[in-house]
Scaffold this active site. Structure first.
Site, PDB file in Angstrom:
ATOM      1  N   CYS A 288      42.469  33.470  44.817  1.00  0.00           N
ATOM      2  CA  CYS A 288      43.386  32.892  45.786  1.00  0.00           C
ATOM      3  C   CYS A 288      44.823  33.121  45.307  1.00  0.00           C
ATOM      4  CB  CYS A 288      43.204  31.399  46.008  1.00  0.00           C
ATOM      5  SG  CYS A 288      41.574  30.956  46.562  1.00  0.00           S
TER       6      CYS A 288
ATOM      7  N   ASN B 143      44.280  26.739  44.469  1.00  0.00           N
ATOM      8  CA  ASN B 143      43.547  27.833  43.840  1.00  0.00           C
ATOM      9  C   ASN B 143      42.727  27.207  42.719  1.00  0.00           C
ATOM     10  OD1 ASN B 143      42.704  30.150  42.503  1.00  0.00           O
ATOM     11  ND2 ASN B 143      44.694  30.519  41.547  1.00  0.00           N
TER      12      ASN B 143
ATOM     13  N   LYS C 142      33.007  51.108  38.384  1.00  0.00           N
ATOM     14  CA  LYS C 142      34.101  51.559  39.262  1.00  0.00           C
ATOM     15  C   LYS C 142      33.530  52.084  40.571  1.00  0.00           C
ATOM     16  CE  LYS C 142      36.635  50.331  37.926  1.00  0.00           C
ATOM     17  NZ  LYS C 142      37.250  49.414  37.050  1.00  0.00           N
TER      18      LYS C 142
ATOM     19  N   HIS D 201      11.978  55.494  29.545  1.00  0.00           N
ATOM     20  CA  HIS D 201      11.183  54.270  29.380  1.00  0.00           C
ATOM     21  C   HIS D 201      11.080  53.494  30.688  1.00  0.00           C
ATOM     22  CE1 HIS D 201      10.859  55.007  25.124  1.00  0.00           C
ATOM     23  NE2 HIS D 201      12.170  55.223  25.086  1.00  0.00           N
TER      24      HIS D 201
ATOM     25  N   LYS E 214      40.950  39.976  42.483  1.00  0.00           N
ATOM     26  CA  LYS E 214      41.484  40.543  41.247  1.00  0.00           C
ATOM     27  C   LYS E 214      41.359  39.582  40.064  1.00  0.00           C
ATOM     28  CE  LYS E 214      43.785  43.703  38.982  1.00  0.00           C
ATOM     29  NZ  LYS E 214      43.021  44.914  38.635  1.00  0.00           N
TER      30      LYS E 214
HETATM   31  O1  M6R Z   1      41.437  40.032  34.305  1.00  0.00           O
HETATM   32  P1  M6R Z   1      40.241  40.419  33.485  1.00  0.00           P
HETATM   33  O2  M6R Z   1      40.424  41.692  32.763  1.00  0.00           O
HETATM   34  O3  M6R Z   1      39.758  39.312  32.589  1.00  0.00           O
HETATM   35  O4  M6R Z   1      39.094  40.647  34.562  1.00  0.00           O
HETATM   36  C1  M6R Z   1      37.776  40.904  34.175  1.00  0.00           C
HETATM   37  C2  M6R Z   1      36.976  41.452  35.331  1.00  0.00           C
HETATM   38  O5  M6R Z   1      36.936  40.547  36.386  1.00  0.00           O
HETATM   39  C3  M6R Z   1      37.562  42.775  35.849  1.00  0.00           C
HETATM   40  O6  M6R Z   1      37.666  43.720  34.835  1.00  0.00           O
HETATM   41  C4  M6R Z   1      36.680  43.350  36.975  1.00  0.00           C
HETATM   42  O7  M6R Z   1      35.439  43.731  36.454  1.00  0.00           O
HETATM   43  C5  M6R Z   1      37.384  44.504  37.662  1.00  0.00           C
HETATM   44  N1  M6R Z   1      37.362  44.301  39.077  1.00  0.00           N
HETATM   45  C6  M6R Z   1      36.748  45.804  37.444  1.00  0.00           C
HETATM   46  O8  M6R Z   1      37.436  46.839  38.068  1.00  0.00           O
END
Ligand code: M6R
Length: 607
Positions: free
Chosen positions: A2, A100, A483, A502, A602
């Site tokens: 959020c 949030n 990704k 396996h 994010k």
């Molecule tokens: O902000 P952070 O690096 O702690 O976030 C960890 C994961 O949520 C983040 O790397 C997520 O896997 C990404 N969307 C991958 O591209």
């Protein structure tokens, strides 16, 4: 998760907030809304809807959104589905709130304050508005203090009271809020991305402190009502880095920025040809005395940790565990004062990583965090922080944060080797000169992006994609597969190629695309045998291999990309860029919203 924004000043608040919400949308994009406080005595007006900020913008064109003070929100649904009623802001009595985080005891609060049947949404956030309203008798600080003491969970709250027009109050626990003065008032946000258009001076609101924003500036008090000192920070990245810079998506722009941000991350930390972490306060004794290392992180950051593990175990010879932060507490973690804990996080706000770090510190572990966002919670919770100078990463799929995390791990490994007396001058020099080559090698890969685009075309319509490799190659494929999954929605699995036989090889059929990475001399012959195993079952192999590699066997690939050659331990850098570009082009050519994949956000501040 959020995004929250608040602005009070002399300009039209709705315009400022809508622009800011677009910048914050990567934090969550299920629904959006704004509330405007009205000095003409018309109370607080709310405009909100399920959907993107562009839908909110369209709605605002039809409604009266005048006013110079307001709060706005872009949501990633936790409690309650995606619908107009559950969009923020929420209003109860004279109180309007955006939130949030997650209020864990919202059910108990509903019961205690007899709110059943009185709420319009299914959210935990509206409960906060109701409790605030219950306590509000004209003194906002007292109502906020009493409410906060009743809440269990995480929260960043921005609050307006109908009878205090022009003022925004905010308080937080764990979930972030930053605030700043503008030339005509003040602004607050979940992160600095929304603040940089106004100023480079900001501060992180400390937990359990109440800030009040007005046209005259910002005041801050602790929960006992004492005025608190504001610790100002400066945004030290180029402000132009927060726009798309002519690229169609942030993801492409961020992939392309990697050579520069790797330089920004390593160059300030190299003195006289040696890694130098003294500016971070990291003493050699800390690196020399630890007996084992525990890396805690999630998602992409955890994948960076896996590369770090291979590097450290190979070069330093001490045991490294890489633990998914979300699983850390469930495995009865064994960490102590001899265990160096390394927390890796782009946002610095991932709650699982933060909680695991706090636990490790309680056990006496020395700690270093590798964080991108300045002043973030994980940075503040650890003993030392090494910032990745990647600048703002806006695309949900992490790219430049990952490779700058790797760059820091290369530096840390080298400093540890020196601190432990393991390397002589020549070894240090050859390692550091290879590290310094990374940006130019990445440039070389980026200049071949059209060739990589053609390779990506071959998996565009695939239902499943497998990725195989061993050792370091396997570690980066875990990231390459994540990704591809997150931006293209193609099911993909990274598999240690020796493990394939396996069980998983049963899934390889005629035409299944298999991406194979072969960059480690000591593993090459075994990796090539594994490729033959899938090829003989009809798989279409996309091979990423060192440019100078001579393949004596018959053709084992459908497509091949020859990587610029580096020392084996550095090959993850060019290979990772290729995997990022493959994922990007597949998403782009499928016409997906590359920067905002479905169901994601994010910053993950819920457990
Ligand atoms: O902000 P952070 O690096 O702690 O976030 C960890 C994961 O949520 C983040 O790397 C997520 O896997 C990404 N969307 C991958 O591209």
């Amino acid at each position: 998760m959020c995004g929250i924004i608040g602005y009070t000043g002399t300009k039209k608040a709705s315009e400022i907030m809508l622009d800011a919400l677009e910048l914050l949308e990567y934090r969550g994009y299920d629904s959006a809304g704004i509330a405007l406080s009205d000095e003409a005595g018309r109370g607080t007006r709310i405009t909100k809807c399920a959907g993107r900020v562009k839908d909110l913008r369209a709605l605002c064109e039809k409604e009266d959104v005048s006013g110079c003070c307001g709060i706005g929100h872009t949501r990633w649904a936790t409690h309650g589905g995606v619908c107009d009623e559950n969009a923020h802001p929420h209003r109860f009595g004279k109180v309007t709130v955006i939130h949030n985080g997650i209020i864990e005891n919202y059910r108990q609060l509903i019961e205690k304050y007899e709110l059943d049947g009185k709420l319009l949404s299914q959210t935990d956030s509206e409960v906060v508005a109701a409790v605030l309203s219950r306590f509000y008798e004209g003194d906002p600080y007292s109502a906020i203090r009493k409410t906060v003491l009743k809440l269990k969970g995480t929260f960043a709250l921005a609050i307006m009271f109908d009878d205090i027009p022009g003022k925004i109050f905010a308080v937080r626990n764990v979930s972030p809020i930053v605030a700043a003065n503008t030339e005509d008032g003040a602004i607050l946000s979940s992160d600095v991305a929304a603040i940089v258009p106004f100023t480079t001076q900001y501060f992180v609101v400390p937990e359990f402190h109440v800030v009040c924003l007005s046209r005259d500036g910002i005041e801050m008090y602790d929960l006992s009502g004492d005025k608190a000192y504001i610790e100002w920070l400066t945004v030290d990245w180029d402000v132009s880095r927060s726009d798309k810079g002519g690229y169609p998506y942030y993801m492409e722009k961020e992939i392309m920025e990697q050579p520069q941000v790797i330089k920004d991350t390593i160059l300030p930390r190299i003195k006289d040809g040696k890694p130098d972490l003294s500016a971070e306060g990291i003493e050699d004794s800390m690196l020399a005395e630890c007996q084992r290392i525990c890396v805690i992180a999630c998602g992409t950051a955890m994948h960076a940790g896996l590369v770090g593990k291979s590097l450290i175990q190979a070069m330093i010879g001490i045991h490294v565990d890489v633990v998914m932060a979300s699983e850390f507490m469930y495995n009865d973690p064994v960490v102590d004062d001899k265990t160096l804990v390394i927390a890796i996080s782009q946002s610095g706000e991932t709650i699982d990583t933060l909680e695991a770090l706090k636990f490790a510190r309680k056990c006496g572990s020395p700690s270093i965090s590798i964080v991108n966002v300045k002043g973030a919670s994980i940075a503040r919770a650890s003993e030392h922080v090494i910032y990745t100078n990647a600048g703002p990463e806006i695309a949900v799929a992490s790219t430049k944060a990952y490779t700058t995390q790797l760059a820091v791990l290369y530096l840390l490994t080298a400093r540890m080797a020196i601190a432990r007396g393991l390397w002589d001058e020549a070894q240090t020099q050859s390692y550091m000169s290879e590290l310094l080559r990374v940006p130019e090698v990445m440039e070389e890969v980026l200049s071949a992006k059209e060739e990589i685009h053609h390779i990506a075309d071959t998996i565009l319509n695939a239902k499943d994609v497998f990725m195989i490799g061993r050792g370091l190659d396997y570690s980066i494929l875990l990231e390459g597969s994540l990704k591809l999954k997150e931006v293209s929605y193609i099911h993909s699995e990274a598999y240690a190629s020796g493990e394939l036989k396996h069980g998983t090889i049963a899934l390889i059929t005629e035409e299944t695309p298999v991406i194979a990475v072969v960059t480690q001399d000591k593993l090459k012959s075994k990796e090539l045998s594994n490729i033959k195993e899938v090829q003989s079952r009809g798989a279409k192999v996309i091979l990423l291999i060192k440019g100078d590699e001579v393949l004596e066997q018959e053709k084992i690939w459908s497509r091949i990309f020859r990587l610029p050659v580096m020392a084996d331990e550095f090959m993850v850098m060019p290979a990772s860029v290729v995997l990022q570009l493959i994922a990007y082009y597949v998403s782009l050519d499928k016409g997906l919203d590359v920067d905002k994949p479905r169901n994601l956000a994010k910053v993950v501040t819920v457990e």
